[in-house]
Design an enzyme around this catalytic site. Sequence first.
Site, PDB file in Angstrom:
ATOM      1  N   LYS A   1      18.521 -95.897  15.629  1.00 58.03           N
ATOM      2  CA  LYS A   1      18.868 -95.263  14.351  1.00 58.03           C
ATOM      3  C   LYS A   1      20.244 -94.592  14.375  1.00 58.03           C
ATOM      4  O   LYS A   1      20.917 -94.515  13.346  1.00 58.03           O
ATOM      5  CB  LYS A   1      17.795 -94.248  13.950  1.00 58.03           C
ATOM      6  CG  LYS A   1      16.461 -94.903  13.582  1.00 58.03           C
ATOM      7  CD  LYS A   1      15.442 -93.882  13.127  1.00 58.03           C
ATOM      8  CE  LYS A   1      14.080 -94.531  12.950  1.00 58.03           C
ATOM      9  NZ  LYS A   1      13.060 -93.615  12.454  1.00 58.03           N
TER      10      LYS A   1
ATOM     11  N   ASP B   1      13.256 -91.798   6.003  1.00 58.17           N
ATOM     12  CA  ASP B   1      12.166 -91.169   6.767  1.00 58.17           C
ATOM     13  C   ASP B   1      11.715 -89.845   6.138  1.00 58.17           C
ATOM     14  O   ASP B   1      10.514 -89.597   5.985  1.00 58.17           O
ATOM     15  CB  ASP B   1      12.609 -90.900   8.211  1.00 58.17           C
ATOM     16  CG  ASP B   1      12.616 -92.165   9.049  1.00 58.17           C
ATOM     17  OD1 ASP B   1      11.839 -93.094   8.742  1.00 58.17           O
ATOM     18  OD2 ASP B   1      13.401 -92.231  10.011  1.00 58.17           O
TER      19      ASP B   1
END
Length: 270
Positions: free
Chosen positions: A66, A102
């Site tokens: 990420k 997220d």
Amino acid sequence: MTDRYAVIGNPVAHSKSPHIHTLFARQTGQDIHYEAIESPLDGFAATIARLREAGYKGCNVTVPFKFDAFRLCDRTTGRARAAQAVNTLLFQDGEILGDNTDGAGLLADIENNLGCALLFKQVLLLGAGGAAHGVVWPLFNAGPTLTIANRTAEKARQLAEEFSGYGTVTGCGYDALAGRRFDVVINATASGLSDEMPALPEGIFASGALAYDMMYGRETPFMKFAREQGAARVADGLGMLVEQAAEAFFKWREIRPDTHPVLAALRGAT
Ligand code: ATR
């Protein structure tokens, strides 16, 4: 023509994302194909280059890429910059666009699915690594009073300091939680991976409290502790997974899937 997407990680074989996005596509009538692709640990940029070359429209990015994904982007959203991490890439007009869904997924699960509004609640976030860092800014948008606690207290203090301009936040070690009560406790540590329990003091759950573990797939020691300590509700992170996927799907396809039947299908299957 079928549009292609993928989730990139290492390891990634266990990922539920292909199943989730396939259910979303079926539900919304979108013609997409979504697969899991394992990238070599030192070859993330090359993997993305290969996907773009092959005409993929975008991808999700999971552990441990990420942060690499964030650095690779030509443009990023504010929430991606706050997290310094990206889980959703769009390949568009020759550019790599990066978003992070997220935190929005966590918020949607807690507030919409679990019906727990965070405004002015006492919220405790456990952990100060990548997973915790990624959700602090979105959490602030819901208006709680936030305490960040971590095994290494200094890292929690640094994380709180980084976000101190956005709302009321303090950072501390676990021992400093003794005698305090929280309405919502979110476990963003990696402790569940090794079946370990953060060294939390007893009595931290206020009456009616929600205990939320961002991990999914099994009952973690944190979830067990929360039940024993009288948390009114205990949830795992499966809803967050489905909600962050729905948000990514929306960015790609501009259509928002109904997450409830998908979550129900996954719960039935686990
Ligand atoms: P992630 O991307 O999953 O957040 P990370 O950046 O390596 O992974 O961060 C791991 C987090 O889990 C940290 O907050 C870590 O605490 P430390 O900063 O003190 O290392 C926490 N963690 C991992 N194992 C733990 C355990 N057994 N008990 C408590 N906290 C743990």
